[in-house]
Motif scaffolding. Structure first.
Motif, PDB file in Angstrom:
ATOM      1  N   ARG A  99       0.955  -1.376  -0.367  1.00 44.90           N
ATOM      2  CA  ARG A  99       0.205  -0.007   0.117  1.00 44.90           C
ATOM      3  C   ARG A  99       0.933   1.604   0.012  1.00 44.90           C
ATOM      4  O   ARG A  99       0.757   1.825  -0.858  1.00 44.90           O
ATOM      5  CB  ARG A  99      -1.557   0.059   1.587  1.00 44.90           C
ATOM      6  N   SER A 100       1.749   1.156   1.129  1.00 45.15           N
ATOM      7  CA  SER A 100       3.105   2.573   0.778  1.00 45.15           C
ATOM      8  C   SER A 100       4.061   2.764  -0.539  1.00 45.15           C
ATOM      9  O   SER A 100       4.018   3.288  -0.763  1.00 45.15           O
ATOM     10  CB  SER A 100       3.428   1.988   2.089  1.00 45.15           C
ATOM     11  N   ARG A 101       4.277   1.402  -1.175  1.00 40.67           N
ATOM     12  CA  ARG A 101       5.196   1.825  -2.152  1.00 40.67           C
ATOM     13  C   ARG A 101       4.484   1.584  -3.464  1.00 40.67           C
ATOM     14  O   ARG A 101       4.237   2.129  -4.873  1.00 40.67           O
ATOM     15  CB  ARG A 101       6.116   1.136  -2.039  1.00 40.67           C
ATOM     16  N   ALA A 102       3.321   1.901  -3.630  1.00 40.33           N
ATOM     17  CA  ALA A 102       2.552   1.092  -4.962  1.00 40.33           C
ATOM     18  C   ALA A 102       2.665   2.160  -5.796  1.00 40.33           C
ATOM     19  O   ALA A 102       2.615   1.822  -6.595  1.00 40.33           O
ATOM     20  CB  ALA A 102       1.532   0.171  -4.827  1.00 40.33           C
ATOM     21  N   GLY A 103       2.415   3.880  -5.377  1.00 37.64           N
ATOM     22  CA  GLY A 103       1.877   4.364  -6.221  1.00 37.64           C
ATOM     23  C   GLY A 103       3.285   4.435  -7.110  1.00 37.64           C
ATOM     24  O   GLY A 103       3.804   5.406  -8.132  1.00 37.64           O
ATOM     25  N   GLU A 104       4.634   4.896  -6.648  1.00 42.06           N
ATOM     26  CA  GLU A 104       5.853   4.328  -7.199  1.00 42.06           C
ATOM     27  C   GLU A 104       6.146   4.299  -8.452  1.00 42.06           C
ATOM     28  O   GLU A 104       6.748   4.856  -9.320  1.00 42.06           O
ATOM     29  CB  GLU A 104       6.642   4.033  -6.300  1.00 42.06           C
ATOM     30  N   PHE A 105       4.993   3.521  -9.039  1.00 46.16           N
ATOM     31  CA  PHE A 105       5.402   2.643  -9.990  1.00 46.16           C
ATOM     32  C   PHE A 105       3.587   3.042 -10.419  1.00 46.16           C
ATOM     33  O   PHE A 105       3.471   1.859 -11.240  1.00 46.16           O
ATOM     34  CB  PHE A 105       5.285   0.793  -9.644  1.00 46.16           C
ATOM     35  N   GLY A 106       3.113   3.232 -10.298  1.00 44.33           N
ATOM     36  CA  GLY A 106       1.568   3.866 -11.224  1.00 44.33           C
ATOM     37  C   GLY A 106       0.776   3.400 -10.947  1.00 44.33           C
ATOM     38  O   GLY A 106       0.015   3.109 -11.346  1.00 44.33           O
ATOM     39  N   ILE A 107       1.141   2.893  -9.718  1.00 43.23           N
ATOM     40  CA  ILE A 107      -0.613   1.709  -9.083  1.00 43.23           C
ATOM     41  C   ILE A 107      -1.164   2.010  -7.809  1.00 43.23           C
ATOM     42  O   ILE A 107      -0.541   2.193  -7.071  1.00 43.23           O
ATOM     43  CB  ILE A 107       0.181  -0.391  -9.287  1.00 43.23           C
ATOM     44  N   GLY A 108      -2.141   1.714  -8.048  1.00 45.47           N
ATOM     45  CA  GLY A 108      -3.013   2.103  -6.801  1.00 45.47           C
ATOM     46  C   GLY A 108      -3.683   0.978  -5.719  1.00 45.47           C
ATOM     47  O   GLY A 108      -3.991  -0.356  -6.616  1.00 45.47           O
ATOM     48  N   VAL A 109      -3.642   0.817  -4.752  1.00 44.45           N
ATOM     49  CA  VAL A 109      -4.526  -0.502  -4.248  1.00 44.45           C
ATOM     50  C   VAL A 109      -5.074  -0.568  -2.946  1.00 44.45           C
ATOM     51  O   VAL A 109      -4.791   0.910  -2.215  1.00 44.45           O
ATOM     52  CB  VAL A 109      -2.932  -1.891  -3.829  1.00 44.45           C
ATOM     53  N   CYS A 110      -6.028  -1.136  -2.657  1.00 41.03           N
ATOM     54  CA  CYS A 110      -6.654  -1.532  -1.204  1.00 41.03           C
ATOM     55  C   CYS A 110      -6.701  -2.560  -0.586  1.00 41.03           C
ATOM     56  O   CYS A 110      -7.331  -2.934  -1.267  1.00 41.03           O
ATOM     57  CB  CYS A 110      -8.052  -0.758  -2.078  1.00 41.03           C
ATOM     58  N   GLN A 111      -7.363  -2.411   0.330  1.00 37.01           N
ATOM     59  CA  GLN A 111      -6.818  -3.747   1.586  1.00 37.01           C
ATOM     60  C   GLN A 111      -8.494  -4.041   1.652  1.00 37.01           C
ATOM     61  O   GLN A 111      -9.259  -2.906   2.050  1.00 37.01           O
ATOM     62  CB  GLN A 111      -5.689  -3.758   2.421  1.00 37.01           C
ATOM     63  N   LEU A 112      -8.819  -4.932   1.344  1.00 38.59           N
ATOM     64  CA  LEU A 112     -10.322  -5.436   1.798  1.00 38.59           C
ATOM     65  C   LEU A 112     -10.415  -6.693   2.122  1.00 38.59           C
ATOM     66  O   LEU A 112     -10.140  -7.362   2.750  1.00 38.59           O
ATOM     67  CB  LEU A 112     -11.420  -5.714  -0.025  1.00 38.59           C
ATOM     68  N   GLY A 113     -11.522  -6.515   2.877  1.00 40.11           N
ATOM     69  CA  GLY A 113     -12.118  -7.754   3.948  1.00 40.11           C
ATOM     70  C   GLY A 113     -13.542  -8.567   3.493  1.00 40.11           C
ATOM     71  O   GLY A 113     -13.879  -8.033   2.749  1.00 40.11           O
ATOM     72  N   ASP A 114     -13.659  -9.247   4.739  1.00 42.72           N
ATOM     73  CA  ASP A 114     -15.259  -9.871   4.336  1.00 42.72           C
ATOM     74  C   ASP A 114     -15.228 -10.283   3.030  1.00 42.72           C
ATOM     75  O   ASP A 114     -16.372  -9.478   2.068  1.00 42.72           O
ATOM     76  CB  ASP A 114     -16.533  -8.683   4.256  1.00 42.72           C
ATOM     77  N   LEU A 115     -14.648 -11.525   2.415  1.00 44.51           N
ATOM     78  CA  LEU A 115     -14.916 -11.627   1.100  1.00 44.51           C
ATOM     79  C   LEU A 115     -15.196 -13.871   1.399  1.00 44.51           C
ATOM     80  O   LEU A 115     -15.372 -13.753   2.238  1.00 44.51           O
ATOM     81  CB  LEU A 115     -13.447 -11.428   0.339  1.00 44.51           C
ATOM     82  N   SER A 116     -16.391 -14.358   0.294  1.00 46.56           N
ATOM     83  CA  SER A 116     -16.127 -15.551   0.828  1.00 46.56           C
ATOM     84  C   SER A 116     -14.507 -16.118  -0.044  1.00 46.56           C
ATOM     85  O   SER A 116     -14.683 -15.231  -0.643  1.00 46.56           O
ATOM     86  CB  SER A 116     -17.398 -16.362  -0.558  1.00 46.56           C
ATOM     87  N   THR A 117     -14.358 -17.201   0.845  1.00 44.61           N
ATOM     88  CA  THR A 117     -12.833 -17.139   0.317  1.00 44.61           C
ATOM     89  C   THR A 117     -12.767 -18.690  -0.198  1.00 44.61           C
ATOM     90  O   THR A 117     -11.468 -19.312  -1.205  1.00 44.61           O
ATOM     91  CB  THR A 117     -11.916 -17.830   1.140  1.00 44.61           C
TER      92      THR A 117
END
Length: 425
Positions: free
Chosen positions: A204-222
């Protein structure tokens, strides 16, 4: 003030359907679900330990450094991320040295590194990578294909599906318990969770250096992920993230002339809110927008909404009403200071003039200190104007002390019920 976007015709947004989706992810029925109660619980900040005034010595530290620059991304570009961008992004998790002491950019209990990284890449969203599930090999810095095909976005909790649909890929962090339990026993999964947190924070902290954004998600069916990635009992699902190219800021156009349809929409919405919410939570004004303006990281641009509130469907300014007594003067003065304005009207709704929940918590503490009187925090929200709050305080006398201990007791009871239900399972 409430800004609202009319939903498209024919869409199913029934309260019963949304409640059913939320219950699919509820565990034990012990969590707080009412929005007002959840907000008040958060504002108690029970994770911050409190001490009696003067009971402990303190060392005042120098000012803290500014917050890190990472941002959570929920809106992504639809064009493909280049393979170079994607490679550098995953390279954050790569093993730098092979041998007795492998080197990574994050820590791991005992240097075991039992947390594995799996991915799903959507069709035409990463150059040179076919749609499907992959295992990321940190030693060879390579993607190992596991299963081709799409990922059903219904695995996500309802409020995350729009963001998941926008993303170009998903990241799944999974602990291999056989790689850590022999050394850490029953604490193996806990150690994996700590490692997964460090990995997610690094991405999350460094993805922007490569033109990429991320978001952590919870609550999903695995279940679909476990099957596609060929995971077994030795594996523990720990965390998930979504990612993609960063979407440039797009400011929504706002219509300045209300129409009959928008008037009807506001009337219907206000009637619905009156059925669902207590009176103190009903907004004084509802402004209809074609869509909400977003910041660069995909969140609602509150600053832009505040600017537009002055011109969009504006109503005539209320006639100035000065404070009528000492309590009103104290509340008005503290509110002016917190808002950074020269004047507030005693009849103005706090939220209509720019106050936030966090600001009202500060206002609450300042009022208690200035008036040397305590009362429950919720009353600031139940009486959201200088005059109504002053009238309430004036009838309370010394009142009661804030209900932090009561909230903590309720939280402890919920925890005990959760532990009890887990032991019976």
């Amino acid at each position: 003030m409430l800004f609202a976007v009319p939903h498209s015709e024919g869409a199913d947004i029934s309260h019963e359907k949304l409640a059913a989706e939320e219950n699919d992810f509820a565990e034990g029925g012990v969590e707080i679900t009412d929005p007002a109660e959840r907000l008040l619980f958060k504002m108690q900040r029970l994770g911050i330990r409190q001490f009696d005034s003067g009971s402990n010595d303190e060392v005042q530290l120098s000012p803290a450094a500014a917050l890190a620059g990472w941002k959570s991304q929920r809106v992504f570009q639809q064009q493909p991320v280049s393979l170079t961008q994607f490679s550098r992004f995953l390279g954050l998790l790569a093993c730098r040295q092979i041998g007795e002491s492998p080197k990574y950019d994050y820590g791991s209990a005992g240097g075991l590194y039992p947390v594995q990284c799996y991915l799903h890449v959507k069709r035409n969203r990463v150059e040179g990578v076919e749609e499907g599930f992959y295992y990321y090999d940190p030693v060879r810095h390579a993607l190992v294909a596991l299963e081709a095909g799409p990922l059903d976005e219904d695995i996500h909790y309802s409020h995350n599906r729009e963001a998941a649909a926008s993303a170009g890929f998903s990241v799944f962090l999974v602990g291999d318990l056989e790689a850590i339990v022999p050394l850490y026993g029953a604490f193996g999964r806990d150690m994996c969770l700590l490692e997964a947190g460090a990995m997610a924070q690094l991405l999350r902290s460094r993805a922007g250096e490569f033109g990429i954004g991320v978001c952590q998600l919870g609550d999903l069916s695995t279940d679909p992920i476990i099957k596609a990635c060929r995971l077994g009992e030795r594996h523990a699902f720990l965390a998930s993230l979504i990612g993609g190219g960063i979407e440039p800021r797009e400011e929504a156009a706002v219509a300045s002339t209300p129409t009959k349809n928008t008037e009807d929409f506001r009337s219907r919405l206000k009637a619905y809110l009156q059925e669902q919410l207590p009176s103190y939570m009903i907004p004084a004004r509802i402004v209809s927008l074609p869509e909400l303006p977003l910041t660069a990281n995909g969140k609602v641009d509150r600053a832009l909404l505040r600017q537009r509130a002055e011109t969009v469907e504006a109503t005539p300014a209320a006639q100035a009403v000065p404070p009528a007594n000492e309590i009103e003067s104290v509340i008005a003065a503290e509110l002016q200071t917190l808002l950074g304005v020269s004047e507030v009207q005693v009849t103005d709704n706090f939220f209509d003039i720019g106050a936030t929940s966090a600001l009202l918590v500060k206002l609450y503490h300042r009022i208690c200190q200035r008036l040397e009187q305590s009362f429950a925090l919720i009353n600031v929200f139940q009486h959201p104007s200088v005059r109504s709050l002053a009238d309430f305080i004036g009838t309370q006398g010394d009142g009661d002390k804030p209900s932090r201990s009561a909230s903590k007791a309720r939280a402890q009871k919920r925890l005990q019920r959760l532990k009890s239900s887990s032991s019976k399972a």
